[in-house]
Design a protein around this motif. Structure first.
Motif, PDB file in Angstrom:
ATOM      1  N   ILE A 132       0.838  -1.210   0.000  1.00 21.27           N
ATOM      2  CA  ILE A 132       0.000   0.000   0.000  1.00 21.27           C
ATOM      3  C   ILE A 132       0.867   1.252   0.000  1.00 21.27           C
ATOM      4  N   ARG A 133       1.852   1.300   0.903  1.00 25.09           N
ATOM      5  CA  ARG A 133       2.722   2.484   0.961  1.00 25.09           C
ATOM      6  C   ARG A 133       3.447   2.698  -0.363  1.00 25.09           C
ATOM      7  N   ASN A 134       3.991   1.627  -0.922  1.00 30.40           N
ATOM      8  CA  ASN A 134       4.748   1.752  -2.168  1.00 30.40           C
ATOM      9  C   ASN A 134       3.888   2.257  -3.318  1.00 30.40           C
ATOM     10  N   ARG A 135       2.725   1.648  -3.488  1.00 31.17           N
ATOM     11  CA  ARG A 135       1.914   1.972  -4.662  1.00 31.17           C
ATOM     12  C   ARG A 135       1.334   3.381  -4.595  1.00 31.17           C
ATOM     13  N   PHE A 136       0.979   3.833  -3.413  1.00 31.99           N
ATOM     14  CA  PHE A 136       0.487   5.209  -3.299  1.00 31.99           C
ATOM     15  C   PHE A 136       1.630   6.213  -3.442  1.00 31.99           C
ATOM     16  N   ALA A 137       2.823   5.836  -3.016  1.00 31.38           N
ATOM     17  CA  ALA A 137       3.971   6.737  -3.162  1.00 31.38           C
ATOM     18  C   ALA A 137       4.402   6.847  -4.623  1.00 31.38           C
ATOM     19  N   GLY A 150      10.904  -3.136   3.887  1.00 34.29           N
ATOM     20  CA  GLY A 150      11.862  -2.292   3.174  1.00 34.29           C
ATOM     21  C   GLY A 150      12.944  -1.752   4.077  1.00 34.29           C
ATOM     22  N   ASP A 151      12.543  -1.270   5.263  1.00 35.89           N
ATOM     23  CA  ASP A 151      13.540  -0.715   6.183  1.00 35.89           C
ATOM     24  C   ASP A 151      13.276  -1.119   7.628  1.00 35.89           C
ATOM     25  N   GLY A 152      12.400  -2.094   7.812  1.00 34.05           N
ATOM     26  CA  GLY A 152      12.117  -2.563   9.159  1.00 34.05           C
ATOM     27  C   GLY A 152      11.039  -1.790   9.886  1.00 34.05           C
ATOM     28  N   GLN A 153      10.496  -0.739   9.271  1.00 37.42           N
ATOM     29  CA  GLN A 153       9.469   0.068   9.926  1.00 37.42           C
ATOM     30  C   GLN A 153       8.116  -0.150   9.248  1.00 37.42           C
ATOM     31  N   ASP A 154       7.156  -0.596  10.034  1.00 33.30           N
ATOM     32  CA  ASP A 154       5.807  -0.843   9.521  1.00 33.30           C
ATOM     33  C   ASP A 154       4.944   0.379   9.826  1.00 33.30           C
ATOM     34  N   ILE A 155       5.122   1.412   9.030  1.00 30.81           N
ATOM     35  CA  ILE A 155       4.459   2.702   9.264  1.00 30.81           C
ATOM     36  C   ILE A 155       2.996   2.624   8.831  1.00 30.81           C
ATOM     37  N   THR A 156       2.110   3.186   9.657  1.00 30.06           N
ATOM     38  CA  THR A 156       0.676   3.137   9.352  1.00 30.06           C
ATOM     39  C   THR A 156       0.065   4.520   9.138  1.00 30.06           C
ATOM     40  N   PRO A 211      11.352   3.185   1.760  1.00 31.32           N
ATOM     41  CA  PRO A 211      12.224   3.421   0.602  1.00 31.32           C
ATOM     42  C   PRO A 211      11.765   2.614  -0.610  1.00 31.32           C
ATOM     43  N   LEU A 212      11.768   3.257  -1.776  1.00 30.16           N
ATOM     44  CA  LEU A 212      11.285   2.611  -2.991  1.00 30.16           C
ATOM     45  C   LEU A 212      12.411   1.964  -3.794  1.00 30.16           C
ATOM     46  N   THR A 213      13.605   1.911  -3.216  1.00 29.96           N
ATOM     47  CA  THR A 213      14.765   1.400  -3.952  1.00 29.96           C
ATOM     48  C   THR A 213      14.536  -0.015  -4.451  1.00 29.96           C
ATOM     49  N   ASP A 214      14.087  -0.895  -3.568  1.00 23.85           N
ATOM     50  CA  ASP A 214      13.878  -2.290  -3.962  1.00 23.85           C
ATOM     51  C   ASP A 214      12.778  -2.409  -5.013  1.00 23.85           C
ATOM     52  N   LEU A 215      11.690  -1.653  -4.827  1.00 21.74           N
ATOM     53  CA  LEU A 215      10.577  -1.729  -5.770  1.00 21.74           C
ATOM     54  C   LEU A 215      11.003  -1.256  -7.154  1.00 21.74           C
TER      55      LEU A 215
END
Length: 489
Positions: A387-392, A420-426, A402-406
């Motif tokens: 969700i975070r990646n696709r909206f970003a 991605g970086d160990g943080q599950d931000i909501t 971070p979108l580096t891997d994507l």
């Protein structure tokens, strides 16, 4: 008959007890007294095993699976598990077609008619409307979803007009309490080539999505809100068509076979309203859910803005399916995985929309509700990464992950705990608070008929935000007030 005889044993004076002897002809059993015989046990009467009956009845309908132009899918029978009267009509939906309705059920109680007939159009449209409502009511805990006018005990139905008139459009009207589907002859085609918008599974589901969302969020249809709020309404219609298609097992199975379980492969699912789009000169459907649009590319045009949100959700769906296919490949059929995953995402989007602001909702509001609800339900952390990646990527939100891997194609799509970086931000922020999609006036010039209805353009936003019926005078309020002032002098 009964025959009395003396006991044939010498010296015995008692009479014999009669026993039953089958009669030699059809009819009641005869009784014959046989001296000295023991009483016969009564014959068991065979009783059939009772067959459980369903608690409520239902009816079969013949419907198009997609558009009539999607010939590889065609039509099929579907079952509507509610009591449906001739019309078709039930407690929530009524069908209207001059000179045709009420359409009568056949001897089996079903609404099955030849494809292309007016009766078929009535049955098909009713069934798809009912299925869309049932899908969201399941996600609503089985509770009925009110239409915008269902307040204070009001139970007025929504009226569905499959052949409402001539035109290349379809629309939902709160004032008319109706869904209206038009028909037209494409430019340059012979008069016999008529496109009926009611025959499109996608278009019927889309317009019903508008009606249901207006009941849930009556303040979202006002043109006075930011363009993203209008975009949410248009997107909800398209997502309704997509999720409803994936709630049909045969469509899910066909999609898996056609795409080899790759939702980014071209298919009938991502193309919305194929026949209608081609009739208007578009290469495929009216809209493409599998797109790469970003907010910076769409300005304040609501039709285009909606595709940004739809595309983000479609990408999340494809990501979730890839993850679940890998995780469950040895335990479940791929079509079943697709159905369950789509249903889970549909519920997440539905609940997030219900929990979003009553007016002026932004894409980031819905995204944050999705993140928080996903976490609360115990979904794998990678769901929220998707969700975070696709909206970003769509420039809707900041890139908290971070979108580096994507972007490099190295994202670990099968690891449940990947963040991605160990943080599950909501909770994330809108990327650009000055975006035209948030600050400009809505441009609805390319939207469906619903978004262009005058009632959503001129009726006071506060009145729209309150559930209740609208009247024609509400639409004409400004002109009527001006006349009253003029005539009071």
């Amino acid at each position: 008959m009964t025959i009395h005889q003396q006991d044939f044993q010498e010296g015995r004076s008692t009479r014999a007890m009669p026993i039953e002897v089958p009669a030699q002809r059809p009819g009641p059993m005869s009784r014959v007294a046989v001296p000295g015989a023991a009483p016969a046990a009564p014959r068991a009467v065979p009783r059939p095993v009772p067959v459980p009956a369903p608690a409520r009845t239902g009816h079969r309908f013949m419907i198009y699976k997609q558009d009539p132009s999607v010939t590889e899918l065609g039509a099929r029978l579907t079952f509507v598990p509610t009591v449906v009267l001739n019309g078709p009509t039930d407690a929530r939906v009524r069908t209207e077609m001059q000179g045709v309705t009420p359409v009568a059920r056949n001897v089996n109680g079903d609404f099955v008619f030849p494809m292309g007939s007016p009766q078929f159009d009535c049955a098909h449209t009713f069934a798809v409307v009912r299925q869309a409502m049932a899908m969201y009511e399941r996600h609503n805990g089985g509770n009925p979803i009110p239409f915008a006018w269902n307040v204070g005990g009001n139970t007025d139905r929504i009226s569905v007009f499959p052949h409402a008139g001539v035109g290349a459009n379809a629309f939902y009207s709160r004032t008319a309490k109706a869904l209206k589907f038009l028909f037209f002859t494409p430019e340059g085609q012979p008069p016999t080539t008529v496109v009926h918008t009611c025959r499109s599974f996608d278009i019927v589901a889309h317009e019903m999505g508008h009606a249901l969302l207006d009941g849930l969020k009556p303040g979202w249809l006002s043109a006075a809100g930011p363009p993203q709020t209008g975009g949410l309404h248009e997107s909800f219609g398209d997502l309704t068509a997509i999720f409803l298609a994936l709630a049909q097992p045969d469509q899910a199975e066909a999609l898996i076979a056609l795409t080899k379980a790759n939702l980014h492969d071209k298919s009938f699912l991502a193309d919305v309203a194929e026949e209608f789009g081609r009739a208007l000169g578009m290469p495929s459907g009216l809209r493409n859910a599998d797109n790469d649009l970003k907010l910076s590319q769409v300005g304040n045009e609501v039709h285009a803005i909606s595709q940004v949100f739809t595309g983000a959700i479609y990408d999340v769906l494809a990501d979730m399916c890839m993850f679940e296919m890998a995780r469950q490949r040895r335990t479940k059929d791929p079509a079943l995985v697709l159905i369950e995953t789509a249903s889970a995402l549909c519920r997440l989007v539905f609940d997030a929309i219900v929990a979003s602001p009553a007016t002026g909702a932004r894409y980031v509001d819905v995204a944050n509700k999705m993140l928080q609800m996903s976490s609360g339900r115990g979904d794998p952390a990678i769901y929220r990464t998707f969700i975070r990646n696709r909206f970003a990527v769509r420039e809707i939100t900041t890139a908290a992950t971070p979108l580096t891997d994507l972007m490099s194609g190295q994202m670990k799509m099968t690891e449940a705990d990947y963040t991605g970086d160990g943080q599950d931000i909501t909770e994330v922020e809108a990327l650009d608070g000055l975006s035209a999609s948030l600050r400009a006036e809505q441009d609805r010039s390319r939207c469906c008929g619903t978004m262009q209805m005058p009632e959503y353009q001129v009726v006071d936003p506060e009145k729209l935000a309150k559930r209740g019926s609208l009247e024609d005078d509400d639409i004409l309020r400004e002109d009527l007030d001006e006349l009253r002032r003029a005539f009071s002098k």
